[in-house]
Write a protein that holds these residues in place. Structure first.
Motif, PDB file in Angstrom:
ATOM      1  N   ASP A 198      47.125  40.584  42.453  1.00  0.00           N
ATOM      2  CA  ASP A 198      46.099  39.570  42.215  1.00  0.00           C
ATOM      3  C   ASP A 198      45.678  39.478  40.757  1.00  0.00           C
ATOM      4  N   TRP A 199      45.839  40.574  40.027  1.00  0.00           N
ATOM      5  CA  TRP A 199      45.376  40.600  38.634  1.00  0.00           C
ATOM      6  C   TRP A 199      46.388  41.374  37.815  1.00  0.00           C
ATOM      7  N   ARG A 221      36.618  37.231  46.451  1.00  0.00           N
ATOM      8  CA  ARG A 221      37.560  36.140  46.659  1.00  0.00           C
ATOM      9  C   ARG A 221      36.785  34.937  47.161  1.00  0.00           C
ATOM     10  N   MET A 226      41.858  43.637  46.740  1.00  0.00           N
ATOM     11  CA  MET A 226      42.394  43.224  45.451  1.00  0.00           C
ATOM     12  C   MET A 226      43.467  44.210  45.036  1.00  0.00           C
ATOM     13  N   TYR A 282      53.346  39.412  40.035  1.00  0.00           N
ATOM     14  CA  TYR A 282      52.201  38.497  40.021  1.00  0.00           C
ATOM     15  C   TYR A 282      52.625  37.101  40.473  1.00  0.00           C
ATOM     16  N   LYS A 340      40.489  31.265  42.651  1.00  0.00           N
ATOM     17  CA  LYS A 340      40.479  32.083  43.865  1.00  0.00           C
ATOM     18  C   LYS A 340      39.502  33.250  43.785  1.00  0.00           C
ATOM     19  N   TRP A 341      39.116  33.643  42.551  1.00  0.00           N
ATOM     20  CA  TRP A 341      38.253  34.812  42.374  1.00  0.00           C
ATOM     21  C   TRP A 341      36.984  34.425  41.633  1.00  0.00           C
ATOM     22  N   GLY A 368      52.945  36.707  44.116  1.00  0.00           N
ATOM     23  CA  GLY A 368      51.744  36.900  44.924  1.00  0.00           C
ATOM     24  C   GLY A 368      51.538  38.322  45.411  1.00  0.00           C
ATOM     25  N   ILE A 403      44.917  36.068  36.105  1.00  0.00           N
ATOM     26  CA  ILE A 403      44.130  36.113  37.327  1.00  0.00           C
ATOM     27  C   ILE A 403      43.695  34.678  37.623  1.00  0.00           C
TER      28      ILE A 403
END
Length: 526
Positions: free
Chosen positions: A259-260, A525, A31, A253, A506-507, A256, A502
């Motif tokens: 991730d957060w 993930r 992450m 972000y 995906k999470w 990509g 986020i």
């Protein structure tokens, strides 16, 4: 509270380990987190900000951790605990087999030694006032007026730790989720001194351990295979990026690269676009944005001047036209929470503000010296500062100079009381009004404006000794009224909302909560 209150570890633990028993498809994932600023340190005694807190959650674990859904205390190093008598004694039962990342055992004595070290006056920990304010005998010890033997900490045996509080302190266990109650690797501190936090020397007890720290570039943590709950740690590494520019963070972000995106202040010019995204997570927050005013300044020490500064700011305009993220204009310092009635301070009243400033010797701002307003690097903080500058010029005829600083320098100047006006913000560490009001006690490590009122201090201290209920809340409400209406100690601006980017498709294991605290155990993930 007269009966022993036993916490059932098994039920609470199930919340902490979200993902347990499910498909482990996210195991060994990485992450990447945008973390706002370069951290001051990873030493729990030397940190005070939100960027540092996120890293601390990876590297250390206290007696209790935070529930990912509501931030209440859940078992950590302690698998259970109970209160005895009137609730002023808490007995923690530690897990057998908890060790530091170098294999050294963690025992009840570890917590005794760690907490005493944290509160020792020579350590100068910013948050020492938190444990010192609730543990019996700790305030005098922290002030250098008593020795360690008078502090209410006792290792009954290797796995039983007893804490005697100043009274029932209903919020005490939730308070212990804070890093001021972390265990500390005293053996590593003694061996390496200040260098114990370097990656080659680092020792922690959290779900991750420190692998790499390149200042102004990244900080990397890797899964700690000696962590007691390692089977529910599904990330292999977490990389924290110190990105102060919110547009840069947002673009990374979108591409990509991260991730957060943790920034609670997104680029103001892009906020309408951000709000339309499916991965925009917004939620009410237990947090207040406010301005700190230096009470030692020869001009600002006059309460009439401070009150004039407050009354000349239209905070509704601020949230409607400047921040525009759903924030709530505030006259109170304490956000709304169960059982408490926040006390409103002075309202927007330009006529009265001008009158007060004239009474203080500055009619229409004439003769008022140019003031300095400091803030840390961030586009939203800059826009707020510019709005304040314009409001005070238009409504009072006074000029202020804006100074932008990088995070560590900004914190150092604020903590050293080396400023006139400074932005500030506070996210509740636990859900009780005392967590906000303790910021303004005379001896508080976060009392950067050096507010001091003996009656206020006495009320906040009294509340810590009282049983939960309406009578206790009334004592705290009286304290807030003194600080805001009698003394104009700070300038509340607005109540935050948490804003994160986020993708929860995906999470798994990440939840919106009022304190914006997100543990890494159980996070995976999909």
């Amino acid at each position: 509270m007269k009966k022993a209150l036993v916490v059932a570890a098994a039920a609470a633990l199930s919340l902490l380990v979200a993902g347990c028993g499910k498909n482990n498809a996210g195991s060994n994932a990485e992450m990447i987190i945008e973390n706002g600023s370069e951290p001051q340190s990873v030493d729990p005694t030397q940190i005070q900000g939100t960027p540092e807190h996120r890293i601390n959650l990876a590297l250390f674990e206290g007696l209790v951790g935070s529930d990912p859904k509501d931030s209440h205390a859940v078992p950590g190093v302690a698998e259970s605990w109970e209160r005895t008598g009137d609730g002023s004694v808490v007995v923690f039962h530690l897990r057998k087999g908890c060790v530091w990342s170098d294999g050294t055992p963690i025992t009840a004595q570890t917590f005794v030694d760690s907490w005493l070290y944290y509160m020792a006056p020579e350590t100068a920990a910013v948050y020492a006032y938190m444990p010192a304010g609730v543990i019996k005998g700790a305030e005098a010890y922290n002030a250098g007026k008593a020795d360690a033997s008078t502090v209410g900490l006792r290792a009954i045996d290797d796995y039983t730790f007893e804490v005697t509080l100043v009274g029932p302190v209903p919020y005490a266990v939730d308070m212990m989720t804070h890093y001021s109650f972390d265990p500390l690797p005293m053996h590593a501190i003694k061996k390496f001194g200040k260098d114990w936090i370097k990656p080659a020397n680092f020792v922690g007890n959290g779900p991750f351990t420190l692998k790499e720290w390149t200042p102004q570039e990244k900080l990397v943590v890797v899964k700690n295979d000696k962590y007691w709950n390692k089977d529910n740690v599904f990330l292999k590494t977490i990389t924290f990026l110190p990105i102060e520019n919110t547009m840069t963070a947002y673009n990374k972000y979108k591409s990509g690269e991260i991730d957060w995106n943790t920034t609670n202040c997104f680029p103001p010019d892009m906020l309408d676009e951000v709000k339309l995204r499916d991965d925009y997570q917004v939620y009410a927050n237990l947090a207040t944005y406010y301005l700190e005013v230096n009470k030692n300044d020869p001009v600002l020490k006059d309460v009439r001047v401070r009150r004039a500064l407050i009354e000349s700011l239209d905070r509704q305009e601020l949230v409607d036209k400047v921040t525009k993220g759903g924030q709530i204009a505030a006259r109170a310092f304490v956000p709304e929470m169960a059982g408490y009635n926040p006390v409103d301070g002075p309202a927007y009243d330009v006529a009265d503000a001008k009158k007060l400033l004239a009474e203080a010797g500055y009619p229409d701002g004439k003769g008022f010296p140019k003031m300095s307003y400091i803030y840390n690097t961030n586009e939203s903080h800059k826009k707020i500062a510019e709005w304040v500058q314009q409001q005070w010029k238009k409504n009072l005829g006074i000029d202020i100079e804006l100074e932008n600083m990088e995070w560590a320098t900004f914190l150092a100047k604020r903590q050293a009381n080396d400023f006139q006006i400074a932005r500030n913000g506070w996210v509740g560490d636990y859900q009780d009004p005392s967590n906000f009001l303790e910021l303004l006690i005379t001896t508080g490590g976060n009392n950067d404006g050096r507010y001091s009122n003996a009656e206020y201090d006495a009320l906040v201290s009294k509340a810590a000794t009282m049983q939960p209920g309406r009578e206790r809340m009334e004592v705290l409400e009286k304290a807030e009224d003194i600080a805001l209406n009698q003394d104009a100690a700070i300038i509340p601006m607005y109540i935050y909302v948490t804003q994160n980017l986020i993708d929860l498709s995906k999470w798994e294991g990440w939840y919106c909560n009022t304190q914006d605290v997100h543990p890494y155990v159980g996070l995976k993930r999909k």
